[in-house]
Scaffold this motif. Structure first.
Motif, PDB file in Angstrom:
ATOM      1  N   ILE A   8     128.100 125.996  41.605  1.00 23.90           N
ATOM      2  CA  ILE A   8     129.164 126.929  41.217  1.00 23.90           C
ATOM      3  C   ILE A   8     130.528 126.252  41.341  1.00 23.90           C
ATOM      4  O   ILE A   8     131.375 126.347  40.442  1.00 23.90           O
ATOM      5  N   LEU A   9     130.752 125.542  42.435  1.00 24.45           N
ATOM      6  CA  LEU A   9     132.014 124.831  42.639  1.00 24.45           C
ATOM      7  C   LEU A   9     132.180 123.697  41.628  1.00 24.45           C
ATOM      8  O   LEU A   9     133.274 123.477  41.099  1.00 24.45           O
ATOM      9  N   GLU A  10     131.088 122.983  41.343  1.00 22.34           N
ATOM     10  CA  GLU A  10     131.134 121.867  40.393  1.00 22.34           C
ATOM     11  C   GLU A  10     131.589 122.334  39.008  1.00 22.34           C
ATOM     12  O   GLU A  10     132.244 121.599  38.270  1.00 22.34           O
ATOM     13  N   ASN A  11     131.242 123.583  38.684  1.00 22.83           N
ATOM     14  CA  ASN A  11     131.620 124.140  37.388  1.00 22.83           C
ATOM     15  C   ASN A  11     132.888 124.988  37.445  1.00 22.83           C
ATOM     16  O   ASN A  11     133.225 125.677  36.467  1.00 22.83           O
ATOM     17  N   SER A  12     133.578 124.942  38.595  1.00 26.01           N
ATOM     18  CA  SER A  12     134.849 125.660  38.785  1.00 26.01           C
ATOM     19  C   SER A  12     134.712 127.150  38.472  1.00 26.01           C
ATOM     20  O   SER A  12     135.589 127.759  37.841  1.00 26.01           O
ATOM     21  N   LEU A  13     133.608 127.735  38.924  1.00 28.68           N
ATOM     22  CA  LEU A  13     133.344 129.157  38.661  1.00 28.68           C
ATOM     23  C   LEU A  13     133.338 129.996  39.939  1.00 28.68           C
ATOM     24  O   LEU A  13     132.838 131.121  39.946  1.00 28.68           O
ATOM     25  N   HIS A  14     133.912 129.458  41.008  1.00 31.12           N
ATOM     26  CA  HIS A  14     133.890 130.148  42.300  1.00 31.12           C
ATOM     27  C   HIS A  14     134.706 131.442  42.298  1.00 31.12           C
ATOM     28  O   HIS A  14     134.483 132.309  43.151  1.00 31.12           O
ATOM     29  N   GLU A  15     135.641 131.592  41.359  1.00 30.67           N
ATOM     30  CA  GLU A  15     136.406 132.838  41.293  1.00 30.67           C
ATOM     31  C   GLU A  15     135.692 133.901  40.464  1.00 30.67           C
ATOM     32  O   GLU A  15     136.019 135.085  40.549  1.00 30.67           O
TER      33      GLU A  15
END
Length: 258
Positions: free
Chosen positions: A127-134
């Protein structure tokens, strides 16, 4: 039952040209090039490349976990989720692939659950690798489904899962293509208990017009008959899709609320 055929992603010859150092060790034959998909590492590398080249997402897979067929999951999510919806992904797995697809390609706000520590951490990294944490809220489920995990004030437009499907007494063999008991054993005599609990707990959490979408191996006939019956009991409108991706077949069941 509707049948949908999906392209696998990319020809092996094209992948070989761009990623020779990754795929060459796992070639089953060279002319035409063919990967040994009985090798789990080959399957992981192939799906990692397809995710990157076709879907524009980065995925990693712990060796112990199941390796999802990325294009099958992509089609499943598109069938079960509409753009900009609120989504609950139950048992997101080590890759969080369905949650990531829903958030990136459909701009959904996703709550994703996972109970296995190692898989939870791997899902978090993806999730962090794809910058989707928000956009993706990852929650440790501790073995529960919805009740006791998801805040009571949250309802969803879509609840999705690739649930475990084997009966309780199943003995897992090393020949199984990866996966822990939590990923494979759904409970009860037929393996349907986990899915039935998703339906029972999920229906009250659906917004009007919301859906519960489940994806299974095609051979689980006893399970899907029970699941369809339960969805109809809950007054959901049921759609059944046979999904064919290369040599893999999956069954998608979508129950929609009026």
């Amino acid at each position: 039952m509707k049948t949908v055929k999906v392209e696998e992603g990319l020809p092996i010859s094209q992948i070989l040209q761009k990623y020779p150092e990754l795929v060459t060790p796992y070639l089953k034959k060279l002319d035409p090039p063919k990967l040994d998909f009985k090798n789990k590492r080959a399957l992981a590398i192939y799906n990692k490349i397809i995710a990157r080249e076709v879907l524009g997402i980065e995925l990693s897979f712990p060796f112990k976990g199941l390796i999802p067929a990325v294009m099958s999951r992509f089609e499943f999510v598109k069938m079960a989720v509409k753009p900009q919806e609120s989504v609950l992904d139950i048992g997101t797995g080590s890759s969080a692939v369905c949650a990531i697809i829903a958030a990136k390609h459909l701009m959904a706000e996703v709550y994703a659950t996972e109970m296995i520590d190692e898989y939870y951490e791997s899902a978090k990294r993806n999730i962090l690798e794809n910058s989707l944490h928000e956009r993706i809220h990852l929650i440790k489920s501790s073995g529960e489904i919805i009740e006791g995990v998801i805040p009571k004030n949250l309802n969803f437009d879509a609840i999705i899962s690739n649930p475990p499907y084997l009966p309780s007494k199943t003995t897992l063999s090393d020949k199984k293509f990866g996966g822990s008991a939590a990923e494979l054993i759904g409970g009860g005599k037929t393996g349907a208990e986990f899915s039935l609990k998703i339906i029972r707990e999920g229906v009250p959490r659906l917004n009007p017009g919301g859906r519960i979408g489940l994806i299974f191996p095609i051979k689980t006939k006893k399970i899907y008959e029970i699941i369809i019956s339960q969805m109809k009991k809950e007054k959901l409108n049921v759609e059944i899709i046979r999904l064919i991706t290369g040599n893999r077949e999956r069954l998608i069941i979508i129950g929609s609320k009026n």
